[in-house]
Design an enzyme around this catalytic site. Structure first.
Site, PDB file in Angstrom:
ATOM      1  NE  ARG A   1      -3.145   9.927  -4.899  1.00  0.00           N
ATOM      2  CZ  ARG A   1      -3.651   8.877  -4.227  1.00  0.00           C
ATOM      3  NH1 ARG A   1      -3.569   8.830  -2.917  1.00  0.00           N
ATOM      4  NH2 ARG A   1      -4.220   7.879  -4.873  1.00  0.00           N
ATOM      5  N   GLY A   2       2.195  11.648  -2.963  1.00  0.00           N
ATOM      6  CA  GLY A   2       2.998  11.353  -1.789  1.00  0.00           C
ATOM      7  C   GLY A   2       4.451  11.048  -2.113  1.00  0.00           C
TER       8      GLY A   2
ATOM      9  CB  CYS B   1      -7.371   5.754  -3.467  1.00  0.00           C
ATOM     10  SG  CYS B   1      -7.020   4.833  -1.954  1.00  0.00           S
TER      11      CYS B   1
ATOM     12  CG  HIS C   1      -1.786   3.050  -9.124  1.00  0.00           C
ATOM     13  ND1 HIS C   1      -2.015   3.159  -7.770  1.00  0.00           N
ATOM     14  CD2 HIS C   1      -1.584   4.312  -9.574  1.00  0.00           C
ATOM     15  CE1 HIS C   1      -1.970   4.429  -7.418  1.00  0.00           C
ATOM     16  NE2 HIS C   1      -1.696   5.153  -8.490  1.00  0.00           N
TER      17      HIS C   1
ATOM     18  CG  ASP D   1      -4.956   6.680  -7.840  1.00  0.00           C
ATOM     19  OD1 ASP D   1      -4.316   7.439  -7.083  1.00  0.00           O
ATOM     20  OD2 ASP D   1      -5.535   5.654  -7.431  1.00  0.00           O
TER      21      ASP D   1
ATOM     22  CD  GLU E   1      -1.475   2.301   1.765  1.00  0.00           C
ATOM     23  OE1 GLU E   1      -1.677   3.316   1.049  1.00  0.00           O
ATOM     24  OE2 GLU E   1      -0.848   2.336   2.833  1.00  0.00           O
ATOM     25  CB  SER E   2       1.070   4.060  -2.417  1.00  0.00           C
ATOM     26  OG  SER E   2      -0.197   4.639  -2.200  1.00  0.00           O
ATOM     27  CE  LYS E   3      -1.114   8.308   5.467  1.00  0.00           C
ATOM     28  NZ  LYS E   3      -2.352   8.766   6.131  1.00  0.00           N
TER      29      LYS E   3
END
Length: 273
Positions: free
Chosen positions: A248-249, A180, A219, A187, A82-84
């Protein structure tokens, strides 16, 4: 996705500045692939390519160092990250003293492999090499200027069709957008479709790509959905789907799926990334 309730997505986070690999949150691929009817052998190979633009640590004397990170996750890994959680993990190096960039790379390789369940290729680009980086847009013929009426904003594979002579071509659209699945944040992305097979109906293809605009999915899963829908509806002999999403982030994610190519011919950074 109940397993995401324990992720940092959509929650206020305390940013750790000391190395903490427990921040990484894994999301199994199997659930989403089962929803696409993908069980057993996958109809594609590929890789998930991530670029990390916010990466810094301290040298043994406490002086900050910076780099750009490139991570290549195998498509057959059990999990995505998970990207965060990856952002939080990378930020945890900000006040961490390390011997050198090689020590950082070793930790990244170990931790990302543990979280994804398979080896991860890690490349660190140091400041003296920043000047060598160049923008590189996806090659291919854009279909974005087609005069198409759009009615669907959730994925509709019925829009896809192909017929006639067998051809080889590469088509590109910059109109991909999904959301998301937890926070609903947009996204934004571009997608390249390279194939050999009956000629794709371009108007239908563009309408299909735009139909992701209201869709909530990671994604990687969006790229796989596009690949599977094209394969089932249009029967190409060869097919590659390469999506490049904006950052993002401090991270951008670029899923690549193909039944005949192992990896992108080039992995540059688009102007929007």
């Amino acid at each position: 996705m109940p397993h995401l309730e324990h992720s940092p997505l959509g929650k206020t986070s305390t940013y750790q500045d000391q190395y903490d690999p427990s921040l990484l949150f894994s999301v199994p691929r199997v659930e989403q692939r089962a929803a696409l009817g993908l069980e057993g052998a996958l109809p594609f190979t590929g890789v998930d390519l991530w670029n990390a633009y916010e990466l810094s640590w301290l040298d043994p004397k406490g002086k900050p160092r910076v780099a750009l990170g490139r991570f290549a996750f195998r498509v057959d890994s059990p999990n995505i990250i998970e990207s965060k959680s990856l952002k939080l993990y990378l930020n945890s190096f900000s006040q961490t003293r390390l011997e050198d960039a090689a020590a950082l790379r070793s930790l990244l390789e170990r931790d990302l492999a543990a979280a994804s369940g398979a080896p991860v290729a890690v490349e660190l680009i140091l400041p003296e090499h920043f000047c060598e980086l160049r923008l590189a847009e996806l090659d291919g013929e854009s279909i974005d200027d087609l005069d198409v009426e759009i009615r669907d904003y959730t994925p509709n594979p019925a829009l896809l069709s192909a017929g006639g002579e067998v051809i080889e071509e590469t088509l590109v659209s910059h109109l991909l957008k999904s959301n998301c699945p937890v926070t609903g944040q947009p996204d934004w992305g571009s997608v390249q479709i390279r194939y050999r097979g009956p000629r794709l109906d371009r108007a239908g293809l563009l309408a299909y790509i735009v139909s992701f605009r209201g869709h909530n999915e990671f994604h990687e899963h969006c790229a796989e959905r596009i690949f599977v829908d094209l394969l089932r509806c249009c029967r190409p002999q060869r097919l590659t789907v390469y999506a490049r999403y904006t950052r993002r982030g401090g991270l951008d994610i670029n899923p690549f799926r193909s039944n005949w190519e192992a990896a992108p011919r080039e992995h540059g950074r688009g102007a929007r990334q």
